[in-house]
Design a protein around this motif. Structure first.
Motif, short mmCIF file in Angstrom:
data_model
loop_
_atom_site.label_atom_id
_atom_site.label_comp_id
_atom_site.label_asym_id
_atom_site.label_seq_id
_atom_site.Cartn_x
_atom_site.Cartn_y
_atom_site.Cartn_z
N UNK A 92 0.85 -1.18 0.00
CA UNK A 92 0.00 0.00 0.00
C UNK A 92 0.89 1.24 0.00
N UNK A 93 0.73 2.09 -1.01
CA UNK A 93 1.52 3.30 -1.13
C UNK A 93 1.07 4.38 -0.15
N UNK A 161 8.04 -4.61 -2.38
CA UNK A 161 7.91 -3.24 -2.90
C UNK A 161 7.96 -2.27 -1.72
N UNK A 162 8.43 -1.05 -2.02
CA UNK A 162 8.59 -0.06 -0.95
C UNK A 162 8.70 1.33 -1.56
N UNK A 163 8.03 2.30 -0.96
CA UNK A 163 8.21 3.71 -1.32
C UNK A 163 8.98 4.38 -0.19
N UNK A 164 10.10 4.99 -0.55
CA UNK A 164 10.97 5.62 0.45
C UNK A 164 11.81 6.70 -0.22
N UNK A 165 11.80 7.89 0.37
CA UNK A 165 12.66 8.99 -0.11
C UNK A 165 12.50 9.28 -1.60
N UNK A 166 11.25 9.35 -2.05
CA UNK A 166 10.95 9.65 -3.46
C UNK A 166 11.47 8.60 -4.43
N UNK A 167 11.59 7.37 -3.94
CA UNK A 167 11.94 6.24 -4.80
C UNK A 167 10.92 5.13 -4.61
#
Length: 441
Positions: A92-93, A161-167
């Motif tokens: 989940x983003x 999957x992972x969203x971190x630091x604009x990546x």
């Protein structure tokens, strides 16, 4: 003629495996007796080889119209998404977008024929892997995504999957990639960067690589499963495997955070944001009721037994006397999840939509057994927590087994993920569906 030769070769491999198993059972009979009368009785475990090792593959038949998994009273189950191809993991983003990694083991040549002969090919999708990530978006929050499209393709057995630091990070089986990402975008358009190489593939489905970030975002944790069932291919084959690795967000600073975890497919931080937990698949071929998969808190620098010991300091008969010091160092896991259940998905419940008993507890997706004479797993289970301590495991989402006398199942649950609205998503890679479980209004 070619197909005939492949079939003969596959049968020869299977026959050789059976002979090896029987020989091993006989050689270790006295060792099993010794173990059975000492430590294993303290945790109510049977002796190794108390029963023979059985291959019983399920046959996926899909969900007929009107049929769906069964949740406890007070919950509603609905089909959330379909038209997917072996959905294995859910993320989940930050804006509530849902990302689904679609991938499967690809068998080729003799191995593919062997799977067809044994029936293994019917227990999961057996064709080319989709190797992609699909995005789902339910903007009006009615439980029906308006958007479903391919977010990123051309991957190599993606899982984490992972969203971190604009990546946007993707854990392929052979390494971690990151791509420039802005919240809300519906496709990756810029070129990615590989920040970490990983040993690819693994025993059975141990190609999955789960990734999560620490609470402050300073570290990323990577789960890597073993390259064998029980270390039978030697130590060199297991380098950087059966571990949880820790890296910096740029891929540097790798260290082994914890080891001896045969396949820590599911990792998550507890609601306290401090304690790391893992759902771990244990070894096969020691009998129907060995070894229990487990849920455990993970200590930095901790060793959890594989391959020398199992479920605490129970020495594996196939590694008798090899490394007594590591056996003594083995940490006993917190919760037994049942033998051969293939416990893969893990999420903690931090919302308030479900009844109070579920708050701060853990949901575990059990993909289901193949190495047991009676099916185990094929469901989602719940482990209640009280002040950070786990309680007794209980069933939560069942009904996946259609007719065990025919080895038939409707689907196979794997990943579980908590939604921002407090509902629970369950990936069913066998039937290529995503199910949503919500509290009834």
């Amino acid at each position: 003629m070619k197909n005939k030769l492949l079939t003969i070769a596959a049968l020869a491999v299977a026959f050789a495996g059976c002979q090896s198993q029987e020989k091993k059972k006989e050689e270790n009979k006295d060792k099993a007796d010794v173990i059975a009368t000492t430590d294993s009785q303290q945790v109510n475990l049977p002796a190794p080889y108390a029963t023979k090792s059985v291959k019983k593959f399920s046959k996926i038949i899909g969900w007929p119209n009107g049929k769906k998994p069964v949740a406890p009273a007070g919950f509603t189950v609905q089909m959330y998404a379909t038209n997917l191809k072996s959905p294995r993991n859910i993320y989940i983003g930050p804006n509530g977008d849902i990302f689904i990694s679609e991938a499967n083991t690809e068998a080729k040549g003799v191995k593919k024929v062997a799977n067809e002969v044994s029936g293994k090919s019917q227990s999961g999708y057996d064709g080319p892997s989709a190797n992609r990530i699909t995005i789902l978006r339910d903007a009006n929050h009615d439980g029906k995504p308006e958007l479903q499209k391919i977010f990123l393709s051309g991957l190599k057995e993606p899982y984490g999957m992972l969203v971190l630091n604009n990546y946007f990070y993707v854990a392929n089986t052979d390494g971690i990639w990151r791509y420039p990402y802005k919240t809300g975008q519906t496709a990756i358009t810029e070129k990615g960067q590989k920040i970490l190489d990983l040993p690819a593939g693994g025993y059975n489905n141990h190609w999955t690589r789960k990734i999560i970030a620490s609470t402050d975002g300073s570290k990323i944790y990577v789960s890597v499963g073993s390259g064998s069932n029980d270390g039978e291919h030697g130590k060199d084959n297991e380098k950087r495997r059966a571990d949880i690795l820790q890296i910096n967000p740029d891929g540097s600073g790798e260290k082994i955070y914890a080891s001896g975890l045969r396949n820590p497919a599911g990792i998550a931080f507890a609601p306290d944001h401090k304690t790391l937990w893992a759902a771990v698949n244990e070894r096969d071929e020691l009998g129907d009721n060995l070894v229990p998969d487990y849920l455990t808190s993970v200590k930095e620098g901790g060793f959890y037994g594989w391959p020398y010991a199992y479920f605490g300091q129970h020495e594996d008969p196939n590694h008798k006397g090899e490394n007594p010091e590591m056996v003594k160092k083995t940490i006993t896991p917190d919760v037994a999840l049942g033998p051969h259940t293939a416990s893969l998905g893990l999420t903690f419940y931090t919302k308030n939509a479900f009844p109070a008993k579920y708050h701060n507890g853990a949901f575990v997706g059990q993909h289901g057994s193949w190495n047991r004479s009676v099916f185990s797993g094929y469901k989602v289970v719940f482990v209640p927590f009280d002040n950070g301590k786990p309680g007794k495991i209980e069933d939560f989402l069942t009904g996946f087994i259609a007719d065990e006398s025919k080895n038939e199942v409707y689907g196979r649950p794997v990943a579980v993920e908590e939604m921002p609205d407090g509902s629970l998503l369950v990936a069913d890679d066998g039937a290529s569906k995503i199910w949503r479980v919500s509290a009834s209004k």
